[in-house]
Design a protein around this motif. Structure first.
Motif, short mmCIF file in Angstrom:
data_model
loop_
_atom_site.label_atom_id
_atom_site.label_comp_id
_atom_site.label_asym_id
_atom_site.label_seq_id
_atom_site.Cartn_x
_atom_site.Cartn_y
_atom_site.Cartn_z
N PRO A 1 0.80 -1.10 0.02
CA PRO A 1 -0.16 0.06 -0.20
C PRO A 1 0.76 1.11 0.07
N ASP A 2 1.82 1.31 0.61
CA ASP A 2 2.73 2.47 0.58
C ASP A 2 3.34 2.64 -0.85
N ALA A 3 3.79 1.87 -1.60
CA ALA A 3 4.39 2.15 -2.92
C ALA A 3 3.11 2.52 -3.70
N VAL A 4 2.14 1.91 -3.66
CA VAL A 4 0.87 2.49 -4.44
C VAL A 4 0.45 3.79 -4.11
N GLY A 5 0.40 4.11 -2.73
CA GLY A 5 -0.04 5.70 -2.39
C GLY A 5 1.03 6.54 -2.85
N GLU A 6 2.41 6.17 -2.78
CA GLU A 6 3.46 7.12 -2.95
C GLU A 6 3.37 7.21 -4.89
N ARG A 7 2.89 6.47 -5.70
CA ARG A 7 2.87 6.35 -7.05
C ARG A 7 1.45 7.35 -7.21
N MET A 8 0.45 7.18 -6.62
CA MET A 8 -0.77 8.04 -6.67
C MET A 8 -0.46 9.27 -6.59
N ILE A 9 0.46 9.76 -5.25
CA ILE A 9 0.68 10.91 -4.93
C ILE A 9 1.62 11.78 -5.92
N ALA A 10 2.49 10.80 -6.67
CA ALA A 10 3.52 11.35 -7.44
C ALA A 10 2.89 11.84 -8.76
N HIS A 11 1.85 11.02 -8.94
CA HIS A 11 1.06 11.42 -10.42
C HIS A 11 -0.35 12.47 -9.97
N GLY A 12 -0.34 13.01 -8.98
CA GLY A 12 -1.37 14.03 -8.77
C GLY A 12 -2.55 13.85 -7.76
N ALA A 13 -2.43 12.83 -7.26
CA ALA A 13 -3.22 12.47 -5.95
C ALA A 13 -2.86 13.13 -4.71
N GLU A 14 -3.89 13.25 -3.69
CA GLU A 14 -3.54 13.84 -2.33
C GLU A 14 -4.00 12.74 -1.29
N VAL A 15 -3.21 12.97 -0.16
CA VAL A 15 -3.35 12.12 0.81
C VAL A 15 -4.65 12.86 1.79
N VAL A 16 -5.55 11.84 2.05
CA VAL A 16 -6.68 12.23 3.05
C VAL A 16 -6.39 11.67 4.25
N VAL A 17 -6.13 10.56 4.51
CA VAL A 17 -5.65 10.00 5.75
C VAL A 17 -4.37 9.13 5.47
N PRO A 18 -3.16 9.19 6.10
CA PRO A 18 -2.04 8.73 5.73
C PRO A 18 -2.09 7.08 5.88
#
Length: 119
Positions: free
Chosen positions: A74-91
């Motif tokens: 999940p950490d890697a997927v979250g990081e990829r999403m953020i790198a491509h324009g997503a934002e963290v709502v809950v870490p």
């Protein structure tokens, strides 16, 4: 989605989704549906068409659904999403209910729970 092609590209890169089908393009140049697979699950993206009742999160003032995907990392997927324009709502963190998860808002306004095994 205002732009199903852009959304499809994001999900392929950020979630590792496989595009399995894209419907022929309509008069506006957008596909009416694009099917994806992530692991054993599938999902579709479609253009927002208000006359059909297909509304985007922007049309609604926010996401009306919470999508959940279980992944190996999940950490890697979250990081990829953020790198491509997503934002963290809950870490993404280890949770007391025995999963590692968090919430991410994708660039199109959809909310995702990204979850996996504890680390």
């Amino acid at each position: 989605m205002p732009d199903p092609d852009r959304a499809s590209a994001f999900y392929q890169v950020a979630l590792g989704a496989e595009q399995v089908f894209s419907a022929p393009r309509g008069d506006d140049g957008r596909p009416s549906v694009v099917d994806h697979r992530v692991g054993g699950s599938s999902f579709r993206v479609s253009p927002a068409v208000s006359s059909w009742g297909w509304l985007s999160p922007d049309d609604l003032g926010g996401s009306a659904v919470l999508l959940e995907v279980e992944v190996d990392d999940p950490d890697a997927v979250g990081e990829r999403m953020i790198a491509h324009g997503a934002e963290v709502v809950v870490p993404i963190e280890n949770r007391p209910y025995g999963k590692r998860s968090g919430r991410i808002r994708d660039p199109f306004g959809h909310l995702w729970i990204i979850t996996g095994e504890l680390r």
